[in-house]
Scaffold this active site. Structure first.
Site, mmCIF file in Angstrom:
data_model
loop_
_atom_site.group_PDB
_atom_site.id
_atom_site.type_symbol
_atom_site.label_atom_id
_atom_site.label_comp_id
_atom_site.label_asym_id
_atom_site.label_seq_id
_atom_site.Cartn_x
_atom_site.Cartn_y
_atom_site.Cartn_z
ATOM 1 N N ASP A 187 -21.375 109.688 28.400
ATOM 2 C CA ASP A 187 -20.846 109.987 29.485
ATOM 3 C C ASP A 187 -21.438 111.596 30.082
ATOM 4 O O ASP A 187 -22.306 111.988 29.416
ATOM 5 C CB ASP A 187 -19.312 110.233 29.210
ATOM 6 N N GLY A 254 -22.839 106.929 38.910
ATOM 7 C CA GLY A 254 -23.503 106.776 40.064
ATOM 8 C C GLY A 254 -24.143 108.014 40.657
ATOM 9 O O GLY A 254 -24.887 108.096 41.679
ATOM 10 N N ASP A 274 -14.643 105.738 38.026
ATOM 11 C CA ASP A 274 -14.014 105.052 36.776
ATOM 12 C C ASP A 274 -13.037 103.641 37.814
ATOM 13 O O ASP A 274 -12.527 104.143 38.726
ATOM 14 C CB ASP A 274 -12.896 105.669 35.933
#
Ligand code: GLA
Length: 632
Positions: A187, A254, A274
């Site tokens: 992440d 993105g 998300d």
């Protein structure tokens, strides 16, 4: 002396005739990343949408058992992936990551060092694989967004720095070599949400990190640094997994123009923020990947996020929506990661995840993500070419009212004068049509058909039918632009507490199948093309010729839609690095030019479009009309 002069002159000539952008020069070898375990999109289960940070060993093992008992594992759902919440701290001073044994008791060791090995051993013994989660920065997403979680990292500021920054090789070796994981999701909140001096950092006593991702500005995001950080992880992963059996899931939502580089670095990359369990969010995430077919292929996939089937608009009372969500992810060659408490899944949902025909669409080995054959805001037709040549079409009603959609043979690139048989991949009903056939789609419905019939191109493939064999080595984008073609949902986090919803995904201008880089119809000097590739000038596309085609053909020119009408463009075709065709310098409004090339025996075909340009000049839009590979 003479010899030196000659050398210098040759070098000078070489320099002068070099294309303006060195990166567009032909490489002669396939540069697409196709190593790693994700030869087809990863399938399995992820803890996040089901449990957030309140994940624990019972819940995960329950999901694992259900995957096996319900037959989903046999169908391909093998990765069992932990998301945020598993960590207790980074031990000081050696920096070893420590597992929170209160929720993962099997990780406890006598010396307190903790180990996930017993956990991964159990999953492996069940025929499953194991995934772990981390962050590319120092702190994780939960430490910014789930402050009331019982499972936040604990201890000093240093102990709470659970992300990879500065520990890339150490952590990757621990997770893969020592603990035996097979998959990692990385992440990026650590690069976005911990500005030194910010309220969050001060209130929580974190050590700040100057943001490299600005969630609301492309220009303030440092693409190169973000890419370099993920590349460092890729290098560590390769070193730790000499057998290549690993999946690297990039999760920077993105941002940082990951559209351009994700395919060269990871196995998959998130294309958007998300997913939440509502239709609008599903549309948003779907759109973020739907126009990017040319960037995906075996070993590297667009990731519109884990599935939300089983909740909200996709729960067991909304099976039409749940089927649409699943159908679309399968058409996009998206990772299929169930994120639901599988210990109590209704049969109706198991039937959706378990649809073997749709799974086969997602998992087809050619890795051709569906391309958009018909586009509108109301309905779309997606078409995917399977490795055996047959087609799969999805007719997608985006709206809450019924829509009438006509599927044409030409959408499928099949002949319009011969019968085409359709099999509905949900109902299994068979039908046939010639030319065209019309359906009325219920609100939010997606019908998916496998289609068989004679091909328009009997002895070849249009390049837009084989996106999985294309590597966009350089799409010509020099100044990333925001993609305006993505459904703008109400931001699930902030709601309407802002001036509007403005996704920061740089994707506009990227190479497209059967459309220009800005989503227009391909057209040169008034001649339009339903088949072809649209790209910007100063680009290089690579095509893998592993089916032994012997000739390349295309009708090329500057696209009528270009805003820059001043620059002539020269088109080149290379076969294994050798120039086999070249156009004259073509200007806007010039007649389309036919390029034909013998590519017998060549493995890599490269398509290059070159024009002069100044920094910050508007790019030129070029069209490789009806670009195709053929054999006699
Ligand atoms: C981010 C990711 C999600 C999930 C959470 C965990 O929001 O995009 O997929 O991993 O963090 O905190």
């Amino acid at each position: 002396m003479k010899a030196i002069n000659l050398l210098a002159t040759t070098a000078l000539i070489a320099l002068v005739s070099l294309p303006v952008h060195a990166q567009t020069s032909p490489k002669g070898v396939w540069l697409g990343r196709d190593d790693g375990a994700a030869q087809t999109p990863p399938m399995g289960w992820n803890s996040w949408n089901a449990f957030r940070t309140e994940v624990d060993e019972d819940k995960v093992m329950g999901a694992a058992r259900a995957l096996v008992d319900d037959g989903l594992a046999k169908k391909g759902y093998t990765y069992v992936n932990l998301d945020d919440g598993w960590w207790l701290k980074r031990r000081q001073p050696d920096g070893r990551m420590i597992v929170r044994t209160r929720i993962f008791p099997s990780a406890a060791t006598k010396d307190g060092a903790t180990s996930f090995r017993p956990f991964t051993d159990r999953l492996h013994a069940m025929g499953l694989k194991a995934g772990i989660y981390t962050d590319i920065g120092r702190n994780a997403c939960s430490q910014a967004y789930n402050l009331d979680s019982p499972n936040l990292p604990e201890g000093t500021a240093q102990e709470r720095q659970v992300g990879l920054d500065g520990h890339e090789a150490q952590d990757i070796n621990l997770y893969f070599k020592d603990w035996g994981f097979d998959y990692i999701k990385v992440d990026a909140c650590g690069l976005a949400d911990y500005a030194p001096g910010s309220k969050r950092v001060i209130d929580n006593g974190y050590i700040g990190l100057e943001p490299e991702i600005d969630r609301s500005s492309l220009n303030r995001t440092d693409d190169a640094r973000v890419e370099a950080r993920y590349q460092k992880v890729a290098t560590a992963l390769k070193a730790a997994n000499p057998d290549g059996d690993y999946v690297f899931s990039i999760c920077d939502w993105g941002m940082a123009d990951v559209r351009r580089w994700g395919k060269d670095v990871g196995s998959s990359w998130r294309t958007s923020s998300d997913i939440t369990p509502n239709w609008s969010s599903m549309l948003h995430n779907y759109d973020s990947a739907a126009g990017r077919a040319l960037y995906a292929g075996p070993g590297h996939w667009n990731d519109p996020d884990i599935l939300y089937i089983g909740a909200g608009d996709f729960d067991a009372d909304h099976l039409t929506e749940a089927r649409s969500h699943f159908s679309l992810w399968a058409m996009l060659d998206a990772p299929l990661l169930i994120s639901y408490d599988l210990r109590k899944a209704p049969q109706a949902l198991l039937d959706i995840w378990g649809n073997a025909d749709l799974i086969a669409v997602d998992q087809d080995k050619a890795g051709n993500q569906a391309t958009i054959a018909y586009d509108s805001e109301d309905a779309q037709i997606l078409v995917k070419t399977m490795s055996d040549g047959h087609k799969v079409a999805a007719l997608f009603n985006r709206t809450a009212s019924p829509q009438t959609v006509t599927l044409m043979a030409s959408h499928l690139k099949l002949r319009s004068d011969a019968p085409i048989t359709l099999t509905d991949l949900w109902s299994k009903a068979q039908s046939a049509f010639t030319g065209e056939t019309t359906f009325t789609l219920a609100p939010h419905e997606t019908r998916v058909f496998s289609a068989q019939g004679p091909r328009e191109l009997a002895n070849g493939l249009y390049l837009s039918e084989m996106p999985g064999a294309i590597n966009v080595a350089d799409d010509g984008v020099r100044n990333p632009e925001l993609d305006p073609a993505i459904h703008r949902m109400i931001d699930p986090w902030g709601g309407s507490r802002s001036g509007g919803s403005r996704p920061m995904y740089a994707g506009w201008g990227g190479a497209q199948a059967d459309a220009t880089p800005y989503g227009e119809t391909l057209q040169i000097d008034g001649q339009s093309f339903t088949n072809g590739l649209g790209v910007l000038g100063n680009s290089l596309l690579q095509v893998k010729n592993d089916k032994g085609f012997t000739s390349f053909h295309a009708t090329v020119g500057i696209d009528d839609s270009t805003r820059n009408r001043d620059r002539p463009v020269t088109f080149f075709v290379y076969a294994d690095g050798k120039q086999v065709a070249k156009s004259p310098a073509l200007r806007f409004g010039d007649r389309p030019f036919e390029l034909n090339a013998d590519i017998s025996g060549a493995r890599v075909i490269e398509l290059q479009a070159v024009n002069d340009s100044e920094r910050n000049e508007i790019p030129v839009v070029v069209t490789w009309g009806a670009a195709r590979l053929e054999r006699p």
